[in-house]
Enzyme design. Structure first.
Site, PDB file in Angstrom:
ATOM      1  CG  ASN A   9      -1.722   1.222   1.331  1.00 12.05           C
ATOM      2  OD1 ASN A   9      -1.787   1.874   0.385  1.00 12.05           O
ATOM      3  ND2 ASN A   9      -2.330   1.613   2.561  1.00 12.05           N
ATOM      4  CE  LYS A  11      -0.195   3.307   4.670  1.00 15.44           C
ATOM      5  NZ  LYS A  11      -0.060   3.450   6.042  1.00 15.44           N
ATOM      6  CG  HIS A  95      -5.847   2.035   5.188  1.00 14.31           C
ATOM      7  ND1 HIS A  95      -5.388   2.954   5.987  1.00 14.31           N
ATOM      8  CD2 HIS A  95      -4.718   1.213   5.162  1.00 14.31           C
ATOM      9  CE1 HIS A  95      -4.194   2.825   6.278  1.00 14.31           C
ATOM     10  NE2 HIS A  95      -3.774   1.566   5.866  1.00 14.31           N
ATOM     11  CD  GLU A  97      -3.099   5.684   6.692  1.00 14.04           C
ATOM     12  OE1 GLU A  97      -2.968   5.638   5.317  1.00 14.04           O
ATOM     13  OE2 GLU A  97      -1.882   5.078   7.245  1.00 14.04           O
ATOM     14  CD  GLU A 167      -3.387  -2.167   7.212  1.00 17.71           C
ATOM     15  OE1 GLU A 167      -2.119  -2.555   6.781  1.00 17.71           O
ATOM     16  OE2 GLU A 167      -3.693  -1.017   7.218  1.00 17.71           O
ATOM     17  N   GLY A 173       2.597   2.596  10.748  1.00 21.95           N
ATOM     18  CA  GLY A 173       3.353   4.103  10.604  1.00 21.95           C
ATOM     19  C   GLY A 173       4.111   4.297  11.880  1.00 21.95           C
ATOM     20  CB  SER A 212       5.375  -1.199  12.146  1.00 19.24           C
ATOM     21  OG  SER A 212       5.023   0.055  12.250  1.00 19.24           O
TER      22      SER A 212
HETATM   23  P1  13P Z   1       3.224   0.620   7.561  1.00 23.24           P
HETATM   24  O1  13P Z   1       3.828  -0.612   7.133  1.00 23.24           O
HETATM   25  O2  13P Z   1       4.124   1.854   7.092  1.00 23.24           O
HETATM   26  O3  13P Z   1       3.281   0.938   9.083  1.00 23.24           O
HETATM   27  O4  13P Z   1       1.674   0.704   7.176  1.00 23.24           O
HETATM   28  C1  13P Z   1       0.906  -0.094   7.226  1.00 23.24           C
HETATM   29  C2  13P Z   1      -0.331   0.068   6.737  1.00 23.24           C
HETATM   30  O5  13P Z   1      -1.230   1.145   6.787  1.00 23.24           O
HETATM   31  C3  13P Z   1      -0.692  -0.584   5.175  1.00 23.24           C
HETATM   32  O6  13P Z   1      -1.875  -0.386   4.888  1.00 23.24           O
END
Ligand code: 13P
Length: 256
Positions: A9, A11, A95, A97, A167, A173, A212
């Site tokens: 992903n 983003k 997701h 976010e 997640e 992150g 992560s």
């Molecule tokens: P990170 O791997 O940067 O923590 O992000 C995970 C994520 O949100 C994947 O969709």
């Protein structure tokens, strides 16, 4: 036995130059049996896919979101049908976010899942709890309610053609990864949740862990019974890290 699935992903990251570099680097690696999907921003889907085809890379392309609607006056939206039309096979939905920054409720995510399935896309549905919810002992309740609203909308079979991604919001992150035991416990609860609707679909469904994931922690997570791969954010922007994570999902042959 479920074939591992590793999804990138990206983003809101990337550029044409970065895509060229990523693909160029990836062509230097040996092919893997692991199924891989990369989800760049909408505008790069076609550019990325063209480069994969030109370089004969066995990676599928996914989007990070789609509209709740099929077509019409929805300025700025992208429909599931349009994604499918451009050669996209997967779509990430729900997701955290998007749930937190753009107000996506379980109901909105479910409507998007219906659009995705109708357009022939494989949904990657994200669920996960906040730190506050975990500390209040509500993790299972939260993820099961997110899961159930998807199961009510598209059913267990359609979900099992795609994937479910656990997640934990506190691990995204932040550099903080759920321990393999913490992740496995939630993955197991999710699989039991799907089993209560359809046991065949539950055993076929790939449940990915995200939050992560790095080359250094991937193998231990993927060794858990109900962790069938990963949804990778930051580390997926680097081709060598994404490849190393995919490599960590390969189960070595047991020599008897
Ligand atoms: P990170 O791997 O940067 O923590 O992000 C995970 C994520 O949100 C994947 O969709």
């Amino acid at each position: 036995m479920r074939n591992p699935l590793i999804v990138a992903n990206w983003k809101m990251n990337g550029s044409l130059e970065a895509i060229d570099q990523w693909v160029k680097e990836f062509t230097t690696f040996n092919p893997l049996l692991t199924e891989m999907v990369v989800c760049p921003p909408f505008v790069y889907l076609n550019d990325f896919r063209t480069r994969l085809l030109t370089n004969a890379l066995d990676i599928s392309v996914g989007a990070q979101n789609c509209s709740t609607e099929e077509m019409g006056a929805f300025t700025g939206e992208v429909s599931a049908g349009m994604l499918s039309d451009t050669g996209c096979q997967w779509v990430i939905l729900g997701h955290s976010e998007r749930r937190m920054l753009y107000g996506e409720t379980n109901e909105i995510v479910a409507r998007k899942a219906v659009q995705a399935v109708n357009a022939g896309l494989k949904p990657i549905v994200c669920v996960g709890e906040t730190l506050e919810q975990r500390e209040a002992g509500k993790t299972t309740e939260v993820v099961l309610s997110q899961l159930n609203s998807i199961l009510d909308a598209i059913g267990a079979q359609e979900l099992s053609k795609g994937a479910l991604a656990y997640e934990p919001v506190w691990a995204i992150g932040t550099g903080k990864t759920a321990t393999p035991d913490q992740a496995q416990a939630v993955h197991e609860a999710l699989r039991v949740g799907v089993e209560s609707r359809d046991s065949l679909a539950a055993s076929a469904l790939r449940i990915l862990y995200g939050g992560s994931v790095k080359p250094s922690n991937a193998a231990k997570l993927f060794a858990c019974a109900d962790i069938d791969g990963g949804l990778i954010g930051g580390a997926s922007l680097k081709a060598s890290d994404f490849y190393a994570i995919a490599q960590a999902s390969v189960v070595p042959d047991v020599i008897s």
